[in-house]
Design a protein around this motif. Structure first.
Motif, mmCIF file in Angstrom:
data_model
loop_
_atom_site.group_PDB
_atom_site.id
_atom_site.type_symbol
_atom_site.label_atom_id
_atom_site.label_comp_id
_atom_site.label_asym_id
_atom_site.label_seq_id
_atom_site.Cartn_x
_atom_site.Cartn_y
_atom_site.Cartn_z
ATOM 1 N N LYS A 58 0.852 -1.205 0.000
ATOM 2 C CA LYS A 58 0.000 0.000 0.000
ATOM 3 C C LYS A 58 0.880 1.244 0.000
ATOM 4 O O LYS A 58 1.907 1.312 0.665
ATOM 5 N N THR A 59 0.426 2.247 -0.751
ATOM 6 C CA THR A 59 1.161 3.498 -0.859
ATOM 7 C C THR A 59 0.189 4.606 -1.291
ATOM 8 O O THR A 59 -0.904 4.330 -1.757
ATOM 9 N N LEU A 60 0.633 5.829 -1.126
ATOM 10 C CA LEU A 60 -0.140 6.956 -1.664
ATOM 11 C C LEU A 60 0.005 6.954 -3.181
ATOM 12 O O LEU A 60 1.061 6.637 -3.716
ATOM 13 N N CYS A 61 -1.057 7.311 -3.860
ATOM 14 C CA CYS A 61 -1.034 7.312 -5.321
ATOM 15 C C CYS A 61 -0.098 8.410 -5.826
ATOM 16 O O CYS A 61 -0.187 9.561 -5.385
ATOM 17 N N PRO A 62 0.802 8.086 -6.745
ATOM 18 C CA PRO A 62 1.693 9.118 -7.277
ATOM 19 C C PRO A 62 0.994 10.089 -8.213
ATOM 20 O O PRO A 62 1.484 11.186 -8.448
ATOM 21 N N ALA A 63 -0.183 9.727 -8.734
ATOM 22 C CA ALA A 63 -0.851 10.550 -9.737
ATOM 23 C C ALA A 63 -1.779 11.614 -9.167
ATOM 24 O O ALA A 63 -2.151 12.537 -9.868
ATOM 25 N N HIS A 64 -2.200 11.490 -7.897
ATOM 26 C CA HIS A 64 -3.070 12.514 -7.315
ATOM 27 C C HIS A 64 -2.782 12.667 -5.827
ATOM 28 O O HIS A 64 -2.198 11.797 -5.197
ATOM 29 N N ASP A 65 -3.182 13.809 -5.271
ATOM 30 C CA ASP A 65 -2.970 14.083 -3.846
ATOM 31 C C ASP A 65 -4.027 13.353 -3.035
ATOM 32 O O ASP A 65 -5.207 13.353 -3.388
ATOM 33 N N GLU A 66 -3.590 12.761 -1.950
ATOM 34 C CA GLU A 66 -4.509 12.058 -1.063
ATOM 35 C C GLU A 66 -3.875 11.916 0.313
ATOM 36 O O GLU A 66 -2.668 12.038 0.467
ATOM 37 N N ALA A 67 -4.710 11.670 1.320
ATOM 38 C CA ALA A 67 -4.217 11.484 2.677
ATOM 39 C C ALA A 67 -4.201 10.012 3.074
ATOM 40 O O ALA A 67 -3.417 9.607 3.921
ATOM 41 N N THR A 68 -5.060 9.218 2.462
ATOM 42 C CA THR A 68 -5.154 7.797 2.767
ATOM 43 C C THR A 68 -4.647 6.992 1.568
ATOM 44 O O THR A 68 -5.070 7.248 0.437
ATOM 45 N N PRO A 69 -3.765 6.026 1.788
ATOM 46 C CA PRO A 69 -3.244 5.246 0.659
ATOM 47 C C PRO A 69 -4.352 4.506 -0.087
ATOM 48 O O PRO A 69 -5.149 3.789 0.507
ATOM 49 N N SER A 70 -4.395 4.725 -1.384
ATOM 50 C CA SER A 70 -5.368 4.016 -2.215
ATOM 51 C C SER A 70 -4.687 3.257 -3.345
ATOM 52 O O SER A 70 -5.347 2.618 -4.149
ATOM 53 N N ALA A 71 -3.378 3.322 -3.405
ATOM 54 C CA ALA A 71 -2.627 2.660 -4.469
ATOM 55 C C ALA A 71 -1.786 1.531 -3.886
ATOM 56 O O ALA A 71 -1.511 1.486 -2.689
ATOM 57 N N SER A 72 -1.392 0.642 -4.762
ATOM 58 C CA SER A 72 -0.489 -0.452 -4.402
ATOM 59 C C SER A 72 0.592 -0.531 -5.458
ATOM 60 O O SER A 72 0.340 -0.318 -6.641
ATOM 61 N N VAL A 73 1.805 -0.861 -5.015
ATOM 62 C CA VAL A 73 2.920 -1.052 -5.935
ATOM 63 C C VAL A 73 3.510 -2.429 -5.658
ATOM 64 O O VAL A 73 3.563 -2.877 -4.512
ATOM 65 N N ASN A 74 3.906 -3.103 -6.724
ATOM 66 C CA ASN A 74 4.516 -4.423 -6.603
ATOM 67 C C ASN A 74 5.860 -4.356 -7.300
ATOM 68 O O ASN A 74 5.927 -4.278 -8.528
ATOM 69 N N TYR A 75 6.942 -4.366 -6.517
ATOM 70 C CA TYR A 75 8.280 -4.251 -7.084
ATOM 71 C C TYR A 75 8.662 -5.503 -7.865
ATOM 72 O O TYR A 75 9.427 -5.435 -8.815
ATOM 73 N N GLU A 76 8.144 -6.660 -7.462
ATOM 74 C CA GLU A 76 8.465 -7.909 -8.156
ATOM 75 C C GLU A 76 7.853 -7.936 -9.558
ATOM 76 O O GLU A 76 8.484 -8.367 -10.506
ATOM 77 N N LEU A 77 6.611 -7.496 -9.664
ATOM 78 C CA LEU A 77 5.928 -7.472 -10.959
ATOM 79 C C LEU A 77 6.232 -6.205 -11.741
ATOM 80 O O LEU A 77 5.966 -6.129 -12.938
ATOM 81 N N GLY A 78 6.741 -5.188 -11.056
ATOM 82 C CA GLY A 78 7.036 -3.919 -11.715
ATOM 83 C C GLY A 78 5.780 -3.182 -12.119
ATOM 84 O O GLY A 78 5.687 -2.667 -13.230
ATOM 85 N N ALA A 79 4.797 -3.131 -11.214
ATOM 86 C CA ALA A 79 3.513 -2.526 -11.564
ATOM 87 C C ALA A 79 2.975 -1.691 -10.418
ATOM 88 O O ALA A 79 3.338 -1.889 -9.264
ATOM 89 N N VAL A 80 2.078 -0.764 -10.772
ATOM 90 C CA VAL A 80 1.402 0.080 -9.793
ATOM 91 C C VAL A 80 -0.065 0.161 -10.189
ATOM 92 O O VAL A 80 -0.398 0.104 -11.375
ATOM 93 N N LYS A 81 -0.958 0.273 -9.210
ATOM 94 C CA LYS A 81 -2.400 0.380 -9.470
ATOM 95 C C LYS A 81 -3.035 1.184 -8.362
ATOM 96 O O LYS A 81 -2.825 0.919 -7.189
#
Length: 140
Positions: A39-62
């Motif tokens: 879980k992480t904060l979305c890089p594309a928009h400002d937010e206070a609660t994490p709504s994004a996930s990044v997977n370093y193994e797959l090389g993807a973000v959503k």
């Protein structure tokens, strides 16, 4: 695996998602390296609660909130407005630059010692590769 499958694996190693996100979204705070979807904060928009996930193994973000998603190549293509070949070259340059963590450097659970075999041809060739790996490992 398709003829493009092996190349796709190389792309993720050439353009780590963390380095791409840090380049195009400098205010983004990446989560600590680990395995699985983090879980992480979305890089594309400002937010206070994490709504994004990044997977370093797959090389993807959503991002579940805004729909932002992609791998290193698709993000470079979107941000730079370039074609696939140019995005691949940029991702390779990012991988060669200092400070970018490669997939093999991501800490996580220790492996079970099973040899990693990635099939590059048909299913029969893959089966032979697996059998050869088992023979080397267990000496049968």
């Amino acid at each position: 695996m398709s003829r493009f499958g092996a190349r796709r694996l190389d792309i993720h190693q050439a353009g780590p998602i963390r380095g791409v996100l840090e380049r195009y979204y400098p205010d983004w705070l990446p989560p600590e390296p680990g395995r699985g979807w983090l879980k992480t904060l979305c890089p594309a928009h400002d937010e206070a609660t994490p709504s994004a996930s990044v997977n370093y193994e797959l090389g993807a973000v959503k991002c579940q909130a805004c729909g932002f998603k992609g791998d290193a190549i698709s993000i470079i293509r979107k941000e730079e407005g370039v074609d696939y070949a140019t995005a691949l070259r940029i991702s390779e340059e990012l991988a060669d630059s200092d400070g970018v963590r490669h997939e093999s450097e991501v800490p996580g659970k220790p492996g079970r010692g099973v040899p990693s075999v990635r099939p590059t041809f048909g299913h029969r060739a893959a089966g032979r590769q697996v059998q050869a790996g088992v023979r080397r490992r267990f000496g049968s």
